[in-house]
Design a protein around this motif. Structure first.
Motif, PDB file in Angstrom:
ATOM      1  N   TYR A 175      45.134  21.291  51.577  1.00 17.20           N
ATOM      2  CA  TYR A 175      46.165  22.194  51.196  1.00 17.20           C
ATOM      3  C   TYR A 175      45.395  23.300  49.789  1.00 17.20           C
ATOM      4  O   TYR A 175      44.804  22.824  49.205  1.00 17.20           O
ATOM      5  N   PHE A 176      45.870  24.426  50.303  1.00 16.28           N
ATOM      6  CA  PHE A 176      45.500  25.455  49.163  1.00 16.28           C
ATOM      7  C   PHE A 176      46.539  26.246  48.743  1.00 16.28           C
ATOM      8  O   PHE A 176      47.316  26.792  49.454  1.00 16.28           O
ATOM      9  N   PRO A 177      46.847  26.260  47.568  1.00 18.68           N
ATOM     10  CA  PRO A 177      48.186  27.091  47.009  1.00 18.68           C
ATOM     11  C   PRO A 177      47.937  28.626  47.269  1.00 18.68           C
ATOM     12  O   PRO A 177      46.801  29.186  47.483  1.00 18.68           O
ATOM     13  N   MET A 178      48.981  29.211  46.835  1.00 14.74           N
ATOM     14  CA  MET A 178      49.069  30.664  46.884  1.00 14.74           C
ATOM     15  C   MET A 178      48.371  31.172  45.769  1.00 14.74           C
ATOM     16  O   MET A 178      48.153  30.338  44.645  1.00 14.74           O
ATOM     17  N   PHE A 179      47.903  32.384  45.588  1.00 15.38           N
ATOM     18  CA  PHE A 179      47.162  32.922  44.292  1.00 15.38           C
ATOM     19  C   PHE A 179      47.847  33.074  43.150  1.00 15.38           C
ATOM     20  O   PHE A 179      49.139  33.721  43.303  1.00 15.38           O
ATOM     21  N   LYS A 180      47.753  32.713  42.163  1.00 11.45           N
ATOM     22  CA  LYS A 180      48.327  32.995  40.813  1.00 11.45           C
ATOM     23  C   LYS A 180      47.924  34.377  40.166  1.00 11.45           C
ATOM     24  O   LYS A 180      46.930  34.605  40.564  1.00 11.45           O
ATOM     25  N   ARG A 181      48.507  34.622  39.277  1.00 11.76           N
ATOM     26  CA  ARG A 181      48.399  35.631  38.427  1.00 11.76           C
ATOM     27  C   ARG A 181      47.043  35.492  37.792  1.00 11.76           C
ATOM     28  O   ARG A 181      46.814  34.577  37.312  1.00 11.76           O
ATOM     29  N   GLY A 182      46.214  36.591  37.796  1.00 17.12           N
ATOM     30  CA  GLY A 182      44.802  36.465  37.306  1.00 17.12           C
ATOM     31  C   GLY A 182      43.817  35.859  38.177  1.00 17.12           C
ATOM     32  O   GLY A 182      42.714  35.810  37.957  1.00 17.12           O
ATOM     33  N   PHE A 183      44.132  35.477  39.544  1.00 20.55           N
ATOM     34  CA  PHE A 183      43.195  35.142  40.551  1.00 20.55           C
ATOM     35  C   PHE A 183      42.240  36.119  40.817  1.00 20.55           C
ATOM     36  O   PHE A 183      42.576  37.416  40.902  1.00 20.55           O
ATOM     37  N   GLY A 184      40.995  35.899  40.865  1.00 24.74           N
ATOM     38  CA  GLY A 184      40.014  36.839  41.737  1.00 24.74           C
ATOM     39  C   GLY A 184      38.985  37.258  40.751  1.00 24.74           C
ATOM     40  O   GLY A 184      37.945  37.839  41.034  1.00 24.74           O
ATOM     41  N   GLU A 185      38.871  36.749  39.437  1.00 28.88           N
ATOM     42  CA  GLU A 185      37.676  37.086  38.740  1.00 28.88           C
ATOM     43  C   GLU A 185      36.476  36.184  39.140  1.00 28.88           C
ATOM     44  O   GLU A 185      36.514  35.080  39.490  1.00 28.88           O
ATOM     45  N   ILE A 186      35.367  36.961  39.388  1.00 28.26           N
ATOM     46  CA  ILE A 186      34.209  36.359  39.989  1.00 28.26           C
ATOM     47  C   ILE A 186      33.689  35.421  38.897  1.00 28.26           C
ATOM     48  O   ILE A 186      33.408  35.630  37.653  1.00 28.26           O
ATOM     49  N   ASP A 187      33.029  34.267  39.190  1.00 27.41           N
ATOM     50  CA  ASP A 187      32.221  33.354  38.530  1.00 27.41           C
ATOM     51  C   ASP A 187      30.873  33.249  39.166  1.00 27.41           C
ATOM     52  O   ASP A 187      30.390  32.875  39.923  1.00 27.41           O
ATOM     53  N   PHE A 188      30.224  33.882  37.964  1.00 32.02           N
ATOM     54  CA  PHE A 188      28.778  34.152  38.570  1.00 32.02           C
ATOM     55  C   PHE A 188      27.942  32.842  38.092  1.00 32.02           C
ATOM     56  O   PHE A 188      26.713  32.890  38.449  1.00 32.02           O
ATOM     57  N   THR A 189      28.578  31.655  37.708  1.00 28.53           N
ATOM     58  CA  THR A 189      27.858  30.247  37.698  1.00 28.53           C
ATOM     59  C   THR A 189      27.845  29.492  39.059  1.00 28.53           C
ATOM     60  O   THR A 189      27.432  28.431  39.391  1.00 28.53           O
ATOM     61  N   LYS A 190      28.475  30.491  40.114  1.00 30.22           N
ATOM     62  CA  LYS A 190      28.546  29.858  41.467  1.00 30.22           C
ATOM     63  C   LYS A 190      27.183  30.326  42.205  1.00 30.22           C
ATOM     64  O   LYS A 190      26.729  31.297  41.674  1.00 30.22           O
ATOM     65  N   THR A 191      26.999  29.676  43.482  1.00 25.28           N
ATOM     66  CA  THR A 191      25.963  30.176  44.369  1.00 25.28           C
ATOM     67  C   THR A 191      26.253  31.663  44.611  1.00 25.28           C
ATOM     68  O   THR A 191      27.380  32.090  44.696  1.00 25.28           O
ATOM     69  N   GLY A 192      25.047  32.353  45.158  1.00 26.87           N
ATOM     70  CA  GLY A 192      25.215  33.659  45.745  1.00 26.87           C
ATOM     71  C   GLY A 192      26.230  33.504  47.101  1.00 26.87           C
ATOM     72  O   GLY A 192      27.128  34.417  47.257  1.00 26.87           O
ATOM     73  N   GLU A 193      26.052  32.629  47.801  1.00 28.96           N
ATOM     74  CA  GLU A 193      26.857  32.545  49.008  1.00 28.96           C
ATOM     75  C   GLU A 193      28.331  32.068  48.752  1.00 28.96           C
ATOM     76  O   GLU A 193      29.228  32.809  49.367  1.00 28.96           O
ATOM     77  N   GLU A 194      28.477  31.327  47.665  1.00 28.82           N
ATOM     78  CA  GLU A 194      29.725  31.055  47.223  1.00 28.82           C
ATOM     79  C   GLU A 194      30.654  32.491  46.794  1.00 28.82           C
ATOM     80  O   GLU A 194      31.752  32.808  47.004  1.00 28.82           O
ATOM     81  N   ILE A 195      29.805  33.153  46.005  1.00 23.19           N
ATOM     82  CA  ILE A 195      30.380  34.611  45.431  1.00 23.19           C
ATOM     83  C   ILE A 195      30.685  35.416  46.710  1.00 23.19           C
ATOM     84  O   ILE A 195      31.732  36.017  46.524  1.00 23.19           O
ATOM     85  N   ARG A 196      29.700  35.638  47.590  1.00 23.76           N
ATOM     86  CA  ARG A 196      29.976  36.426  48.603  1.00 23.76           C
ATOM     87  C   ARG A 196      31.197  36.136  49.459  1.00 23.76           C
ATOM     88  O   ARG A 196      31.806  36.838  50.080  1.00 23.76           O
ATOM     89  N   ASN A 197      31.365  34.565  49.780  1.00 20.85           N
ATOM     90  CA  ASN A 197      32.719  34.303  50.493  1.00 20.85           C
ATOM     91  C   ASN A 197      33.705  34.727  49.815  1.00 20.85           C
ATOM     92  O   ASN A 197      34.918  35.057  50.053  1.00 20.85           O
ATOM     93  N   PHE A 198      33.795  34.419  48.299  1.00 21.13           N
ATOM     94  CA  PHE A 198      34.769  34.727  47.525  1.00 21.13           C
ATOM     95  C   PHE A 198      35.262  36.367  47.749  1.00 21.13           C
ATOM     96  O   PHE A 198      36.636  36.507  47.676  1.00 21.13           O
TER      97      PHE A 198
END
Length: 321
Positions: A204-227
């Motif tokens: 289960y994954f929830p609907m997006f909350k306010r503020g969702f969308g900021e990129i976290d550069f501590t993630k891998t390149g592939e995770e960021i690309r998918n995001f």
């Protein structure tokens, strides 16, 4: 049972349109379409009807709009319509037990994932954010528990590596109509079978909350690309440069062995574009939109409005990836 069974269709956004158009085209007995109220949209905040409403009115199908269908007036209307079957597709309303008991042959939902995976309100975006290689459509009998009803029909499709959530949305909306058509044909000739979901496999994954969308550069390149792909075109990925929100629509992952902190701007110019350190290398920002500008190639954007090399993008605590 024949194809003349009475149907009430419930849906709101563009995702539901191909399913409704299929019902109209195939000559099903549509008693009514129920959708959400008109909303203000666009720069002029003009009151705009839901896509489903426009299609239904164009076909002469009665349309009823409710903020919440479970209010007494909504329940009374459904009882008066007395449908044999109710169909929901991206309706956005919670159906009560009283409502689910109204249709003689139940309520069929068109869901944009291969249940029991990706239950919830944003399965298309989350499929890409999570790096799934395939997804699909499930028709199911609606139950009181969220997306937990018995499975009726399913069809899968692959997710190309460069596909965005918007592109997948369009593909799945068409596939949803095809799977719904097959479901109703089997219902009509008495061959429709139902299969309980395996709760052990449910996600289960929830609907997006306010503020969702900021990129976290501590993630891998592939995770960021998918995001970034999974939030394009909505709710949109972004990064904060001082107090400026820069929206990001396409990135590519690259190898890099430097030791700078994650989020560090490695280069930012009109020749190379914009490269930012991430957990396992760097990501190049290919398309972005700065405040007051349109979406454009990063190189073109940086020709006139450079960023500071060495600046470190740090994800704020109140945002969510």
């Amino acid at each position: 049972m024949n194809r003349n069974f009475k149907i009430v269709f419930m849906g709101t956004p563009a995702f539901a349109v191909p399913s409704l158009e299929m019902l109209i085209r195939e000559g099903y007995n549509l008693a009514a379409v129920i959708t959400q109220p008109d909303r203000k949209a666009g720069r002029g905040h003009k009151l705009t009807p839901p896509p489903v409403k426009a299609v239904a009115e164009g076909a002469g199908v009665p349309v009823y709009q409710f903020e919440k269908i479970r209010v007494p007036e909504g329940v009374a209307l459904l009882k008066e319509l007395a449908p044999d079957v109710m169909i929901t597709a991206a309706f956005g309303h919670i159906l009560t037990e009283e409502i689910l008991e109204i249709p003689k042959y139940g309520c069929i939902n068109v869901h944009a994932s291969l249940l029991p995976k990706l239950r919830g309100a944003a399965p298309i975006q989350w499929a890409i954010i999570n790096g799934e290689k395939e997804t699909g459509i499930t028709t199911m009998y609606t139950a009181l528990a969220l997306d937990a009803g018995d499975i009726l029909e399913q069809e899968s499709m692959g997710i190309p590596e460069d596909m965005t959530a918007g592109q997948l949305y369009d593909k799945l909306s068409v596939l949803g109509a095809e799977v719904l058509k097959r479901t109703l044909e089997k219902l009509a000739d008495g061959t429709l079978e139902r299969k309980p979901q395996n709760e052990a496999d449910a996600t289960y994954f929830p609907m997006f909350k306010r503020g969702f969308g900021e990129i976290d550069f501590t993630k891998t390149g592939e995770e960021i690309r998918n995001f970034v792909r999974g939030t394009n075109p909505a709710p949109e990925a972004y990064m904060m440069y001082h107090d400026e929100k820069i929206k990001v629509y396409r990135v590519e992952a690259h190898e890099y062995s430097g030791q700078e902190p994650c989020g560090t701007v490695l280069y930012a110019d009109g020749k190379r574009g914009l490269g930012i350190r991430c957990a396992d290398g760097l990501v190049s920002i290919e398309e972005l939109k700065r405040c007051g500008a349109r979406c454009m190639d990063a190189r073109d954007c940086l020709c006139g409005r450079p960023l500071e090399a060495g600046y470190v993008f740090q994800k704020r605590e109140n945002s969510i990836i």
